[in-house]
Design a protein around this motif. Sequence first.
Motif, PDB file in Angstrom:
ATOM      1  N   TYR A  44      12.561   4.459   0.249  1.00 51.45           N
ATOM      2  CA  TYR A  44      11.449   4.020   1.098  1.00 51.45           C
ATOM      3  C   TYR A  44      10.992   5.196   1.945  1.00 51.45           C
ATOM      4  O   TYR A  44      11.665   6.222   2.037  1.00 51.45           O
ATOM      5  N   HIS A  45       9.838   5.025   2.555  1.00 51.01           N
ATOM      6  CA  HIS A  45       9.344   6.006   3.525  1.00 51.01           C
ATOM      7  C   HIS A  45       8.378   5.300   4.461  1.00 51.01           C
ATOM      8  O   HIS A  45       7.893   4.203   4.162  1.00 51.01           O
ATOM      9  N   GLY A  46       8.108   5.931   5.592  1.00 53.31           N
ATOM     10  CA  GLY A  46       7.159   5.379   6.544  1.00 53.31           C
ATOM     11  C   GLY A  46       5.734   5.479   6.003  1.00 53.31           C
ATOM     12  O   GLY A  46       5.463   6.211   5.057  1.00 53.31           O
ATOM     13  N   TRP A  47       4.840   4.749   6.621  1.00 54.21           N
ATOM     14  CA  TRP A  47       3.445   4.726   6.180  1.00 54.21           C
ATOM     15  C   TRP A  47       2.809   6.104   6.250  1.00 54.21           C
ATOM     16  O   TRP A  47       1.920   6.422   5.474  1.00 54.21           O
ATOM     17  N   HIS A  48       3.252   6.935   7.180  1.00 54.03           N
ATOM     18  CA  HIS A  48       2.627   8.243   7.348  1.00 54.03           C
ATOM     19  C   HIS A  48       3.523   9.387   6.871  1.00 54.03           C
ATOM     20  O   HIS A  48       3.135  10.549   6.964  1.00 54.03           O
ATOM     21  N   ASP A  49       4.702   9.058   6.351  1.00 45.67           N
ATOM     22  CA  ASP A  49       5.633  10.093   5.908  1.00 45.67           C
ATOM     23  C   ASP A  49       5.324  10.595   4.512  1.00 45.67           C
ATOM     24  O   ASP A  49       5.593  11.747   4.198  1.00 45.67           O
ATOM     25  N   GLY A  50       4.802   9.739   3.668  1.00 42.17           N
ATOM     26  CA  GLY A  50       4.522  10.136   2.299  1.00 42.17           C
ATOM     27  C   GLY A  50       5.785  10.308   1.481  1.00 42.17           C
ATOM     28  O   GLY A  50       6.909  10.105   1.952  1.00 42.17           O
ATOM     29  N   PHE A  51       5.575  10.716   0.232  1.00 44.67           N
ATOM     30  CA  PHE A  51       6.669  10.834  -0.729  1.00 44.67           C
ATOM     31  C   PHE A  51       7.760  11.785  -0.234  1.00 44.67           C
ATOM     32  O   PHE A  51       8.944  11.552  -0.469  1.00 44.67           O
ATOM     33  N   ARG A  52       7.383  12.843   0.451  1.00 45.27           N
ATOM     34  CA  ARG A  52       8.381  13.825   0.918  1.00 45.27           C
ATOM     35  C   ARG A  52       9.322  13.256   1.967  1.00 45.27           C
ATOM     36  O   ARG A  52      10.396  13.788   2.195  1.00 45.27           O
ATOM     37  N   GLY A  53       8.903  12.161   2.590  1.00 43.86           N
ATOM     38  CA  GLY A  53       9.747  11.534   3.596  1.00 43.86           C
ATOM     39  C   GLY A  53      10.651  10.447   3.045  1.00 43.86           C
ATOM     40  O   GLY A  53      11.226   9.666   3.796  1.00 43.86           O
ATOM     41  N   ARG A  54      10.795  10.414   1.716  1.00 41.81           N
ATOM     42  CA  ARG A  54      11.613   9.365   1.077  1.00 41.81           C
ATOM     43  C   ARG A  54      13.064   9.420   1.543  1.00 41.81           C
ATOM     44  O   ARG A  54      13.648  10.485   1.677  1.00 41.81           O
ATOM     45  N   LYS A  55      13.604   8.215   1.723  1.00 42.24           N
ATOM     46  CA  LYS A  55      15.020   8.074   2.063  1.00 42.24           C
ATOM     47  C   LYS A  55      15.592   6.944   1.222  1.00 42.24           C
ATOM     48  O   LYS A  55      14.864   6.019   0.856  1.00 42.24           O
ATOM     49  N   PRO A  56      16.864   6.998   0.900  1.00 42.27           N
ATOM     50  CA  PRO A  56      17.476   5.879   0.167  1.00 42.27           C
ATOM     51  C   PRO A  56      17.401   4.612   0.993  1.00 42.27           C
ATOM     52  O   PRO A  56      17.536   4.654   2.233  1.00 42.27           O
TER      53      PRO A  56
END
Length: 134
Positions: free
Chosen positions: A118-130
């Motif tokens: 998952y990631h935040g609405w403004h984090d984008g794909f690079r902000g993915r976390k398990p």
Amino acid sequence: MRRFTVQEANELLPELKRDLHRLQTLLDEYEEQKVELQRRKNTLASYTPESGGMDPFFEVEGRLDFMRLEVQLMVDNFERKGVLLKMVQPGLIDFPAIVDGEDALICWKEGEERASHYHGWHDGFRGRKPLPED
């Protein structure tokens, strides 16, 4: 706006994968037709509508217009299902959700067996976390 649980996202994924594959196939075909049309136009560069005769590009251009509409309908279908189609090649789909009490997007990338990040609405794909374990 619909919010998905991880289970709901993963249950919908097989259908979305099929839809994505159909869309990718149609886009590949569209690009091939478009390149072929341009090649034909370059070959028949001397043709102008004023020169008379039937427009040699009418049929192919009509088919491309139809394909473009079909692509748009397919893209819109993802939205109707409540998901966000972020990329077609490779496929990237986000599912609006609540993760750890926060608005987030459950994220699936083509090649992954299931949605597990998952990631935040403004984090984008690079902000993915398990995704957190339940």
